[in-house]
Design a protein around this motif. Structure first.
Motif, short mmCIF file in Angstrom:
data_model
loop_
_atom_site.label_atom_id
_atom_site.label_comp_id
_atom_site.label_asym_id
_atom_site.label_seq_id
_atom_site.Cartn_x
_atom_site.Cartn_y
_atom_site.Cartn_z
N ALA A 30 0.88 -1.17 0.00
CA ALA A 30 0.00 0.00 0.00
C ALA A 30 0.91 1.22 0.00
CB ALA A 30 -0.90 0.01 1.24
N PRO A 31 0.40 2.38 -0.46
CA PRO A 31 1.25 3.58 -0.48
C PRO A 31 1.78 3.92 0.91
CG PRO A 31 -0.74 3.93 -1.79
CD PRO A 31 -0.93 2.62 -1.07
N LEU A 32 3.01 4.37 0.96
CA LEU A 32 3.62 4.76 2.23
C LEU A 32 3.36 6.24 2.51
CD1 LEU A 32 7.12 3.02 1.97
CD2 LEU A 32 4.92 2.05 2.66
N ALA A 33 3.11 6.55 3.75
CA ALA A 33 2.93 7.95 4.14
C ALA A 33 4.29 8.61 4.28
CB ALA A 33 2.17 8.03 5.46
N PRO A 34 4.54 9.72 3.59
CA PRO A 34 5.83 10.40 3.73
C PRO A 34 6.19 10.71 5.17
CG PRO A 34 4.59 11.32 1.89
CD PRO A 34 3.66 10.38 2.60
N THR A 91 0.09 -5.26 -15.77
CA THR A 91 0.04 -5.34 -14.32
C THR A 91 -1.29 -4.86 -13.74
OG1 THR A 91 0.92 -3.11 -13.95
CG2 THR A 91 2.52 -4.92 -14.21
N GLY A 92 -2.01 -4.01 -14.48
CA GLY A 92 -3.22 -3.41 -13.93
C GLY A 92 -2.95 -2.25 -12.99
N ASP A 93 -1.68 -1.86 -12.88
CA ASP A 93 -1.29 -0.77 -11.99
C ASP A 93 -1.01 0.49 -12.79
OD1 ASP A 93 -1.18 -2.30 -9.50
OD2 ASP A 93 0.54 -3.31 -10.42
N LEU A 94 -1.49 1.60 -12.29
CA LEU A 94 -1.25 2.90 -12.92
C LEU A 94 -0.04 3.58 -12.28
CD1 LEU A 94 -4.85 4.38 -13.22
CD2 LEU A 94 -3.38 3.67 -15.11
N PHE A 95 0.90 3.99 -13.12
CA PHE A 95 2.06 4.75 -12.67
C PHE A 95 2.19 5.99 -13.54
CE2 PHE A 95 3.08 0.77 -10.71
CZ PHE A 95 4.00 1.03 -9.71
N GLU A 96 3.04 6.90 -13.11
CA GLU A 96 3.43 8.02 -13.95
C GLU A 96 4.94 8.21 -13.83
OE1 GLU A 96 1.15 11.27 -12.44
OE2 GLU A 96 2.60 11.74 -10.85
N ILE A 97 5.55 8.71 -14.87
CA ILE A 97 6.98 8.99 -14.86
C ILE A 97 7.21 10.28 -14.06
CG2 ILE A 97 8.99 9.50 -16.29
CD1 ILE A 97 7.59 7.89 -18.54
N GLY A 115 -2.24 4.29 -8.85
CA GLY A 115 -3.36 3.49 -8.34
C GLY A 115 -3.60 2.28 -9.22
N ARG A 116 -4.65 1.55 -8.89
CA ARG A 116 -5.07 0.43 -9.71
C ARG A 116 -6.00 0.95 -10.79
NH1 ARG A 116 -2.99 -4.30 -10.29
NH2 ARG A 116 -5.05 -5.24 -10.61
N CYS A 117 -5.87 0.41 -11.98
CA CYS A 117 -6.71 0.86 -13.10
C CYS A 117 -8.19 0.81 -12.71
CB CYS A 117 -6.46 0.00 -14.33
SG CYS A 117 -4.81 0.16 -15.04
N LYS A 118 -8.57 -0.28 -12.06
CA LYS A 118 -10.00 -0.46 -11.75
C LYS A 118 -10.46 0.36 -10.55
CE LYS A 118 -9.18 -4.57 -8.90
NZ LYS A 118 -9.46 -6.00 -8.73
N ASP A 119 -9.52 0.92 -9.78
CA ASP A 119 -9.89 1.67 -8.59
C ASP A 119 -10.03 3.17 -8.82
OD1 ASP A 119 -10.04 -0.54 -6.95
OD2 ASP A 119 -7.96 -0.41 -6.29
N LEU A 120 -9.70 3.65 -10.01
CA LEU A 120 -9.76 5.08 -10.28
C LEU A 120 -11.15 5.64 -10.01
CD1 LEU A 120 -7.74 5.76 -13.55
CD2 LEU A 120 -7.18 6.49 -11.24
N ILE A 121 -11.18 6.81 -9.39
CA ILE A 121 -12.42 7.55 -9.20
C ILE A 121 -12.53 8.55 -10.35
CG2 ILE A 121 -13.71 9.10 -7.67
CD1 ILE A 121 -11.97 7.96 -5.36
N ILE A 122 -13.63 8.52 -11.08
CA ILE A 122 -13.80 9.43 -12.22
C ILE A 122 -14.88 10.44 -11.84
CG2 ILE A 122 -14.26 9.63 -14.68
CD1 ILE A 122 -13.44 6.70 -14.96
N ARG A 123 -14.45 11.59 -11.39
CA ARG A 123 -15.36 12.63 -10.88
C ARG A 123 -15.44 13.74 -11.92
NH1 ARG A 123 -15.48 17.49 -8.20
NH2 ARG A 123 -16.92 17.67 -6.44
N ASN A 147 -9.91 11.87 -13.73
CA ASN A 147 -9.42 10.69 -13.02
C ASN A 147 -8.74 11.09 -11.70
OD1 ASN A 147 -10.29 9.16 -15.16
ND2 ASN A 147 -8.26 8.85 -16.03
N ILE A 148 -9.12 10.41 -10.62
CA ILE A 148 -8.56 10.67 -9.30
C ILE A 148 -8.08 9.36 -8.71
CG2 ILE A 148 -9.05 11.50 -6.95
CD1 ILE A 148 -11.29 13.23 -8.21
#
Length: 563
Positions: free
Chosen positions: A318-322, A435-441, A452-460, A464-465
């Motif tokens: 899971a994402p780590l908190a800075p 992988t089904g995982d969303l990343f950005e460079i 995030g996960r492709c399927k978990d994106l919130i589209i408001r 995309n969020i």
């Protein structure tokens, strides 16, 4: 069973990532070089969650146990390429069984101790095991009783007291040295042979089995070994079940590579965990983010323990908190290593050398990391990767643009076991794994940032969020013990942002206290949660990941009751 084709084998061997050593070879070399060194330590509360006194085994003692079990398996008719479906907690017998299977060329398919007949039935149908191995006593479980009705023609083998009638008691079974030697001579094990079939974390429908060879596992090891700065003879504390990438590819492979001491822990208990750190003096360990957040914020618990031996803690899933990563480094002098992996072969690891800044290390992974090759001179990447727009298109090269991560290379499995349709869906036509995982460079092209996960994106409102981005920031909120962001249906915006939380104290947390905190971290207004749901605890799967879809279902059920 899917294995690497000749062309892939040749390329991976020429690259220096694949070679001829098996798990059995690696262990035997350590036992020969360090017979009296402490190899394996059981948890001090072993008798409470399983059975028997905690074991402290030298390499010579563990080798003797491996040979005994291997000989007993041969006598029982288990041979090369036969599958063992194994449901055991983290006890020394589980480790010995792995290496016994490696020695005779059998396949270990490990199942979580929490699994019941629904999951086991699906696994049996996929892997078709020759035997099922479990413990006669595990706290809160009846593995024998649950599995027995499912074992039509499958041999039952057990560790522990009072074995059932007809079961092979592996705790006491005598090995046959002559039969074992004859089998090993007649059935050489190749490092390209499948050694494990692990399982994807999802438990709905038929589970997906992930076959991995000895070479697949060895190719993964280099990144973790370097990022965690593992040294010869290091002591490693392993609290993750011996069923997946974190435990096998992470701690166990580092243990094998360093000829160190592996200290087992299971199930997770903060008090026992801290006691083991104080008494066994490990240099490194792994822990899920939620546990590290809890420890850092519980000053009384930390003050009662002694973490001075720890150099590194690896964390992920899971994402780590800075704030957590920075807190451990500044307050305790412990480096948090960020890990992103999967049983299929995904393995991104960020150590202090990759990114000294703890805030950035919480969310970044090396895009072009190079590591010492186990069978070649010099350094090279052990994984190839690219980002592709979720809807398809050319690979992304610009910073800040989200895309699905696709990978290939020597760490990657070849396809799901006995599931050609799922395999075809998982790979692109040109051989990359989706992988089904969303990343950005990020950082000018040198790093990836998990979105995030492709399927978990919130589209408001068409935007995309990433819920993980919000979860990560809220990991440092002083009033929240846990937080999980998810989508809520909305007739106007399409979706809105819901937040399930577990409070740190007894009082509710208000929406303003959450949004003000996020505004203070300069989060865009359209990403702010719009509805809060208080939970006593967030549902997690067997690998300790928050089950976002289940959180969402529980929140929707709450809304239905309010309507």
């Amino acid at each position: 069973m899917i294995v690497a084709g000749e062309d892939k084998r040749r390329r991976h061997r020429e690259s220096g990532w694949w070679g001829d050593k098996t798990f059995a070879d690696l262990f035997a070399a350590n036992a020969e070089a360090h017979p009296q060194r402490l190899a394996l330590v059981d948890a001090p509360n072993r008798g409470d969650f399983a059975f028997g006194e905690p074991q402290r085994l030298s390499y010579a003692e563990l080798e003797a146990e491996v040979d005994r079990i291997a000989g007993a398996l041969i006598v029982a008719g288990i041979g090369k390429d036969d599958a063992l479906l194994v449901q055991l907690p983290n006890i020394s017998e589980f480790v010995a069984l792995y290496f016994a299977a490696a020695k005779i060329g059998a396949i270990v398919s490990p199942a979580a101790v929490q699994y019941r007949s629904h999951e086991l039935k699906g696994m049996i149908s996929v892997v078709e095991p020759k035997a099922f191995v479990c413990a006669t006593q595990v706290k809160g479980c009846d593995h024998v009783g649950v599995a027995a009705p499912l074992l039509d023609g499958i041999r039952l083998m057990t560790f522990g007291p009072n074995p059932p009638a007809g079961a092979l008691d592996l705790s006491t079974a005598a090995g046959d040295e002559v039969a074992l030697a004859a089998h090993v001579a007649a059935n050489p094990v190749d490092a390209d042979d499948i050694f494990t079939i692990c399982w994807t974390s999802g438990t709905t429908g038929v589970p997906k089995g992930v076959p991995r060879s000895h070479n697949h596992w060895i190719a993964v090891a280099g990144a973790g070994y370097e990022a965690m700065k593992v040294g010869p003879g290091d002591v490693l504390l392993n609290p993750f079940p011996l069923i997946n990438m974190a435990s096998i590819g992470g701690i166990t492979m580092c243990w094998l590579t360093s000829a160190g001491t592996m200290v087992l822990h299971h199930p997770f208990d903060p008090g026992i965990y801290l006691r083991q750190i104080a008494t066994e003096r490990p240099s490194l360990t792994i822990a899920p983010p939620a546990v590290l957040n809890m420890l850092l914020q519980n000053e009384a618990l930390l003050a009662a323990g002694d973490l001075s031996s720890l150099r590194v803690i690896a964390s992920g899933s899971a994402p780590l908190a800075p704030a957590m990563v920075r807190g451990f480094q500044e307050k305790l002098g412990i480096i948090i290593v960020n890990v992103f992996g999967s049983n299929e072969g995904m393995s991104f690891i960020t150590g202090e050398g990759d990114m000294p800044d703890p805030d950035k290390r919480a969310s970044l992974f090396p895009r072009r990391g190079t590591y010492q090759r186990p069978y070649g001179e010099g350094r090279a990447p052990n994984i190839e990767s690219r980002l592709v727009p979720p809807g398809g298109g050319d690979p992304i090269e610009a910073d800040g643009v989200s895309g699905e991560l696709q990978i290939r290379g020597p760490t990657l499995f070849e396809g799901y076991h006995n599931a050609p349709e799922r395999t075809a869906e998982a790979f692109t036509d040109d051989g990359w794994f989706r992988t089904g995982d969303l990343f950005e460079i990020a950082e000018g092209g040198d790093f990836y940032r998990f979105v995030g996960r492709c399927k978990d994106l919130i589209i408001r409102g068409g935007v995309n969020i990433s819920p993980e981005e919000i979860d990560q920031l809220l990991g440092g909120h002083p009033l929240l013990a846990e937080a999980c962001t998810f989508s809520l249906p909305d007739p106007t915006m399409g979706e809105r942002i819901g937040l399930a939380y577990v409070p740190r104290g007894a009082d509710d947390v208000g929406i303003g206290e959450v949004t003000d905190y996020l505004r203070g971290h300069d989060l865009a207004v359209f990403k702010l949660p719009e509805r809060l749901f208080r939970f006593d605890a967030l549902p997690r799967n067997v690998t300790n990941k928050v089950m976002r879809s289940e959180v969402r279902d529980m929140a929707l059920a709450t809304l239905e009751k309010e309507a």
